[in-house]
Design an enzyme around this catalytic site. Structure first.
Site, PDB file in Angstrom:
ATOM      1  N   CYS A 153      15.248 -60.507  15.790  1.00 50.02           N
ATOM      2  CA  CYS A 153      14.543 -60.999  16.972  1.00 50.02           C
ATOM      3  C   CYS A 153      15.069 -60.271  18.202  1.00 50.02           C
ATOM      4  O   CYS A 153      16.265 -60.053  18.350  1.00 50.02           O
ATOM      5  CB  CYS A 153      14.685 -62.515  17.099  1.00 50.02           C
ATOM      6  SG  CYS A 153      15.839 -63.074  18.345  1.00 50.02           S
ATOM      7  N   GLU A 154      14.133 -59.845  19.043  1.00 47.64           N
ATOM      8  CA  GLU A 154      14.535 -59.015  20.183  1.00 47.64           C
ATOM      9  C   GLU A 154      15.176 -59.823  21.296  1.00 47.64           C
ATOM     10  O   GLU A 154      15.737 -59.264  22.219  1.00 47.64           O
ATOM     11  CB  GLU A 154      13.344 -58.215  20.709  1.00 47.64           C
ATOM     12  CG  GLU A 154      12.267 -59.040  21.382  1.00 47.64           C
ATOM     13  CD  GLU A 154      11.080 -58.166  21.798  1.00 47.64           C
ATOM     14  OE1 GLU A 154      10.942 -57.042  21.293  1.00 47.64           O
ATOM     15  OE2 GLU A 154      10.294 -58.637  22.638  1.00 47.64           O
ATOM     16  N   HIS A 155      15.082 -61.131  21.229  1.00 46.35           N
ATOM     17  CA  HIS A 155      15.685 -61.939  22.292  1.00 46.35           C
ATOM     18  C   HIS A 155      17.176 -62.176  22.068  1.00 46.35           C
ATOM     19  O   HIS A 155      17.928 -62.311  23.026  1.00 46.35           O
ATOM     20  CB  HIS A 155      14.961 -63.288  22.412  1.00 46.35           C
ATOM     21  CG  HIS A 155      13.504 -63.141  22.697  1.00 46.35           C
ATOM     22  ND1 HIS A 155      12.527 -63.875  22.069  1.00 46.35           N
ATOM     23  CD2 HIS A 155      12.860 -62.298  23.544  1.00 46.35           C
ATOM     24  CE1 HIS A 155      11.336 -63.490  22.520  1.00 46.35           C
ATOM     25  NE2 HIS A 155      11.513 -62.546  23.411  1.00 46.35           N
ATOM     26  N   HIS A 156      17.586 -62.258  20.823  1.00 47.20           N
ATOM     27  CA  HIS A 156      18.992 -62.570  20.531  1.00 47.20           C
ATOM     28  C   HIS A 156      19.668 -61.552  19.613  1.00 47.20           C
ATOM     29  O   HIS A 156      20.853 -61.671  19.329  1.00 47.20           O
ATOM     30  CB  HIS A 156      19.099 -63.957  19.884  1.00 47.20           C
ATOM     31  CG  HIS A 156      18.451 -65.043  20.676  1.00 47.20           C
ATOM     32  ND1 HIS A 156      17.157 -65.443  20.474  1.00 47.20           N
ATOM     33  CD2 HIS A 156      18.923 -65.786  21.713  1.00 47.20           C
ATOM     34  CE1 HIS A 156      16.851 -66.408  21.327  1.00 47.20           C
ATOM     35  NE2 HIS A 156      17.898 -66.623  22.102  1.00 47.20           N
ATOM     36  N   GLN A 200       8.028 -62.196  16.043  1.00 44.15           N
ATOM     37  CA  GLN A 200       7.173 -62.366  14.864  1.00 44.15           C
ATOM     38  C   GLN A 200       5.691 -62.162  15.198  1.00 44.15           C
ATOM     39  O   GLN A 200       4.931 -61.617  14.401  1.00 44.15           O
ATOM     40  CB  GLN A 200       7.416 -63.764  14.271  1.00 44.15           C
ATOM     41  CG  GLN A 200       6.703 -63.975  12.943  1.00 44.15           C
ATOM     42  CD  GLN A 200       7.012 -65.340  12.355  1.00 44.15           C
ATOM     43  OE1 GLN A 200       8.085 -65.883  12.573  1.00 44.15           O
ATOM     44  NE2 GLN A 200       6.080 -65.895  11.607  1.00 44.15           N
ATOM     45  N   HIS A 248      14.082 -68.256  11.623  1.00 45.85           N
ATOM     46  CA  HIS A 248      14.764 -67.493  12.674  1.00 45.85           C
ATOM     47  C   HIS A 248      16.200 -67.993  12.844  1.00 45.85           C
ATOM     48  O   HIS A 248      16.408 -69.160  13.177  1.00 45.85           O
ATOM     49  CB  HIS A 248      13.997 -67.641  13.995  1.00 45.85           C
ATOM     50  CG  HIS A 248      12.657 -66.965  13.966  1.00 45.85           C
ATOM     51  ND1 HIS A 248      12.364 -65.853  14.727  1.00 45.85           N
ATOM     52  CD2 HIS A 248      11.535 -67.218  13.238  1.00 45.85           C
ATOM     53  CE1 HIS A 248      11.117 -65.457  14.487  1.00 45.85           C
ATOM     54  NE2 HIS A 248      10.602 -66.274  13.589  1.00 45.85           N
ATOM     55  N   CYS A 285      18.140 -67.427  15.170  1.00 43.42           N
ATOM     56  CA  CYS A 285      18.427 -67.847  16.550  1.00 43.42           C
ATOM     57  C   CYS A 285      18.056 -69.316  16.754  1.00 43.42           C
ATOM     58  O   CYS A 285      18.590 -69.976  17.641  1.00 43.42           O
ATOM     59  CB  CYS A 285      17.741 -66.939  17.562  1.00 43.42           C
ATOM     60  SG  CYS A 285      15.954 -66.891  17.457  1.00 43.42           S
TER      61      CYS A 285
HETATM   62 ZN   LIG Z   1      15.649 -65.189  18.927  1.00 45.91          ZN
END
Ligand SMILES: [Zn+2]
Length: 195
Positions: free
Chosen positions: A87-90, A128, A156, A158
Protein backbone atom coordinates in the site's frame (compact mmCIF):
# COMPACT_ATOMS: atom_id res chain seq x y z
CA UNK A 1 23.10 -26.01 -14.62
CA UNK A 2 19.86 -25.96 -16.63
CA UNK A 3 18.10 -23.26 -14.60
CA UNK A 4 19.49 -20.21 -12.94
CA UNK A 5 17.35 -17.78 -11.02
CA UNK A 6 19.08 -14.46 -11.41
CA UNK A 7 18.29 -11.51 -9.24
CA UNK A 8 20.19 -8.49 -10.37
CA UNK A 9 20.43 -5.29 -8.39
CA UNK A 10 21.86 -1.93 -9.32
CA UNK A 11 24.85 -1.58 -6.98
CA UNK A 12 24.57 2.16 -6.50
CA UNK A 13 20.84 2.16 -5.78
CA UNK A 14 21.25 -0.79 -3.41
CA UNK A 15 24.02 1.07 -1.58
CA UNK A 16 21.90 4.25 -1.33
CA UNK A 17 18.83 2.46 0.01
CA UNK A 18 20.99 0.42 2.38
CA UNK A 19 22.46 3.56 3.97
CA UNK A 20 18.98 5.02 4.40
CA UNK A 21 17.61 1.85 5.94
CA UNK A 22 20.51 1.85 8.35
CA UNK A 23 19.51 5.35 9.47
CA UNK A 24 15.87 4.35 9.78
CA UNK A 25 16.68 1.29 11.89
CA UNK A 26 18.90 3.42 14.13
CA UNK A 27 16.23 6.11 14.41
CA UNK A 28 13.85 3.39 15.56
CA UNK A 29 16.20 2.73 18.47
CA UNK A 30 18.07 -0.32 17.26
CA UNK A 31 21.76 -1.09 17.09
CA UNK A 32 22.69 -1.80 13.47
CA UNK A 33 25.97 -3.36 14.63
CA UNK A 34 24.11 -6.11 16.41
CA UNK A 35 24.82 -9.49 14.84
CA UNK A 36 21.32 -10.19 13.52
CA UNK A 37 21.02 -6.72 12.02
CA UNK A 38 24.41 -6.42 10.34
CA UNK A 39 23.18 -7.37 6.90
CA UNK A 40 19.58 -6.25 7.39
CA UNK A 41 19.86 -2.84 5.65
CA UNK A 42 21.24 -4.51 2.54
CA UNK A 43 18.66 -7.32 2.61
CA UNK A 44 15.86 -4.81 3.08
CA UNK A 45 17.21 -2.68 0.23
CA UNK A 46 17.15 -5.70 -2.07
CA UNK A 47 13.76 -6.86 -0.87
CA UNK A 48 12.22 -3.44 -1.56
CA UNK A 49 13.69 -3.37 -5.04
CA UNK A 50 12.32 -6.85 -5.68
CA UNK A 51 8.88 -5.82 -4.40
CA UNK A 52 8.80 -2.75 -6.66
CA UNK A 53 10.30 -4.32 -9.79
CA UNK A 54 7.02 -3.69 -11.61
CA UNK A 55 8.10 -0.13 -12.43
CA UNK A 56 10.69 -1.54 -14.82
CA UNK A 57 8.36 -4.00 -16.54
CA UNK A 58 6.00 -3.44 -19.45
CA UNK A 59 2.64 -5.21 -19.06
CA UNK A 60 1.58 -4.43 -22.64
CA UNK A 61 4.68 -6.15 -23.97
CA UNK A 62 3.93 -9.20 -21.79
CA UNK A 63 0.40 -9.49 -23.18
CA UNK A 64 1.28 -8.87 -26.83
CA UNK A 65 4.06 -11.47 -26.62
CA UNK A 66 1.40 -14.17 -26.27
CA UNK A 67 -1.67 -13.08 -28.22
CA UNK A 68 -3.11 -15.66 -30.58
CA UNK A 69 -5.80 -15.39 -33.23
CA UNK A 70 -8.70 -17.62 -32.12
CA UNK A 71 -12.41 -17.73 -32.83
CA UNK A 72 -13.36 -18.84 -29.28
CA UNK A 73 -15.74 -16.22 -27.99
CA UNK A 74 -16.99 -17.47 -24.63
CA UNK A 75 -15.91 -16.24 -21.24
CA UNK A 76 -12.34 -17.07 -20.16
CA UNK A 77 -11.81 -16.94 -16.40
CA UNK A 78 -8.63 -17.15 -14.38
CA UNK A 79 -9.54 -17.07 -10.72
CA UNK A 80 -7.67 -17.08 -7.41
CA UNK A 81 -4.54 -15.42 -8.77
CA UNK A 82 -2.32 -14.75 -5.75
CA UNK A 83 -1.73 -11.09 -5.09
CA UNK A 84 1.02 -9.47 -3.03
CA UNK A 85 1.40 -5.72 -3.16
CA UNK A 86 2.41 -2.72 -1.04
CA UNK A 87 0.00 0.00 0.00
CA UNK A 88 1.38 3.36 -1.02
CA UNK A 89 0.15 5.10 2.10
CA UNK A 90 2.06 3.02 4.64
CA UNK A 91 4.41 0.85 2.52
CA UNK A 92 2.87 -2.17 4.22
CA UNK A 93 1.72 -5.27 2.36
CA UNK A 94 -1.75 -6.00 1.16
CA UNK A 95 -2.44 -9.44 -0.23
CA UNK A 96 -5.25 -11.60 -1.47
CA UNK A 97 -6.72 -12.88 -4.69
CA UNK A 98 -7.45 -11.54 -8.13
CA UNK A 99 -10.11 -12.96 -10.43
CA UNK A 100 -9.99 -12.00 -14.10
CA UNK A 101 -12.38 -12.76 -16.94
CA UNK A 102 -12.52 -11.69 -20.55
CA UNK A 103 -14.56 -12.51 -23.62
CA UNK A 104 -12.26 -12.74 -26.66
CA UNK A 105 -12.82 -10.71 -29.77
CA UNK A 106 -10.68 -12.60 -32.30
CA UNK A 107 -7.68 -12.97 -29.98
CA UNK A 108 -6.91 -14.96 -26.87
CA UNK A 109 -3.90 -14.48 -24.60
CA UNK A 110 -1.62 -17.12 -23.05
CA UNK A 111 -3.23 -17.81 -19.67
CA UNK A 112 -0.01 -17.44 -17.69
CA UNK A 113 0.23 -13.84 -18.89
CA UNK A 114 -2.71 -12.71 -16.77
CA UNK A 115 -1.01 -13.57 -13.44
CA UNK A 116 2.13 -11.96 -14.82
CA UNK A 117 0.49 -8.63 -15.49
CA UNK A 118 -1.10 -8.78 -12.04
CA UNK A 119 2.46 -9.01 -10.66
CA UNK A 120 3.73 -6.15 -12.84
CA UNK A 121 1.13 -3.78 -11.41
CA UNK A 122 1.19 -5.28 -7.90
CA UNK A 123 4.94 -4.88 -7.56
CA UNK A 124 4.67 -1.13 -7.29
CA UNK A 125 3.40 1.14 -4.54
CA UNK A 126 -0.33 0.76 -4.95
CA UNK A 127 -3.84 1.29 -3.77
CA UNK A 128 -6.21 -1.59 -4.42
CA UNK A 129 -8.61 0.61 -6.38
CA UNK A 130 -5.99 1.76 -8.89
CA UNK A 131 -4.52 -1.73 -9.17
CA UNK A 132 -7.96 -3.00 -10.20
CA UNK A 133 -8.31 -0.28 -12.86
CA UNK A 134 -4.82 -0.75 -14.23
CA UNK A 135 -5.26 -4.50 -14.75
CA UNK A 136 -8.65 -3.88 -16.31
CA UNK A 137 -7.49 -1.12 -18.66
CA UNK A 138 -4.35 -2.95 -19.68
CA UNK A 139 -6.31 -6.03 -20.80
CA UNK A 140 -9.04 -3.91 -22.37
CA UNK A 141 -6.68 -1.68 -24.35
CA UNK A 142 -4.23 -4.39 -25.41
CA UNK A 143 -6.46 -7.36 -26.15
CA UNK A 144 -9.54 -5.28 -27.13
CA UNK A 145 -11.85 -8.09 -25.98
CA UNK A 146 -15.65 -7.96 -26.05
CA UNK A 147 -15.48 -7.47 -22.32
CA UNK A 148 -13.22 -7.75 -19.30
CA UNK A 149 -13.85 -8.08 -15.58
CA UNK A 150 -11.51 -7.86 -12.60
CA UNK A 151 -12.33 -8.58 -8.95
CA UNK A 152 -9.76 -8.18 -6.18
CA UNK A 153 -10.23 -9.36 -2.60
CA UNK A 154 -7.44 -8.31 -0.27
CA UNK A 155 -6.40 -7.94 3.35
CA UNK A 156 -4.40 -4.85 4.23
CA UNK A 157 -1.68 -5.08 6.87
CA UNK A 158 -2.04 -1.34 7.50
CA UNK A 159 -5.56 -2.07 8.72
CA UNK A 160 -4.70 -5.31 10.50
CA UNK A 161 -1.54 -4.31 12.38
CA UNK A 162 -2.10 -0.64 13.00
CA UNK A 163 -4.86 1.96 12.92
CA UNK A 164 -8.24 0.36 13.37
CA UNK A 165 -6.76 -3.14 13.89
CA UNK A 166 -9.58 -4.84 12.08
CA UNK A 167 -8.00 -8.20 11.54
CA UNK A 168 -10.53 -10.10 9.55
CA UNK A 169 -11.84 -7.51 7.16
CA UNK A 170 -11.44 -8.06 3.45
CA UNK A 171 -11.59 -5.26 0.93
CA UNK A 172 -13.23 -6.06 -2.38
CA UNK A 173 -12.84 -3.96 -5.52
CA UNK A 174 -14.15 -4.70 -8.98
CA UNK A 175 -14.28 -3.26 -12.45
CA UNK A 176 -16.14 -4.20 -15.59
CA UNK A 177 -15.84 -3.20 -19.24
CA UNK A 178 -17.78 -4.01 -22.39
CA UNK A 179 -20.04 -7.08 -22.18
CA UNK A 180 -19.51 -7.28 -18.42
CA UNK A 181 -21.36 -4.02 -17.99
CA UNK A 182 -24.46 -6.10 -18.75
CA UNK A 183 -25.98 -7.49 -15.58
CA UNK A 184 -26.43 -11.09 -16.90
CA UNK A 185 -22.82 -11.43 -18.05
CA UNK A 186 -21.52 -9.87 -14.86
CA UNK A 187 -23.66 -12.18 -12.73
CA UNK A 188 -22.52 -15.27 -14.66
CA UNK A 189 -18.91 -14.27 -13.96
CA UNK A 190 -19.57 -13.57 -10.28
CA UNK A 191 -21.33 -16.93 -9.96
CA UNK A 192 -18.44 -18.74 -11.63
CA UNK A 193 -15.93 -17.24 -9.18
CA UNK A 194 -18.23 -18.15 -6.29
CA UNK A 195 -19.46 -14.65 -5.37
ZN1 LIG B 1 -2.15 1.48 3.97
Amino acid sequence: MPYKNLEEYNTKITEDIKERYKRIIEDLGEDTNRDGLLKTPERAAKAMQFLTQGYAQDPVEILTSAMFKESYNEMVIVKDIELYSLCEHHILPFFGKVHIAYIPNGYIVGLSKLPRIVDVFARRLQVQERLTEQILDCINDTLTPQGVAVVIEASHMCMMMRGVQKQNSITTTSGFRGQFEKIETRNEFLKLIGK
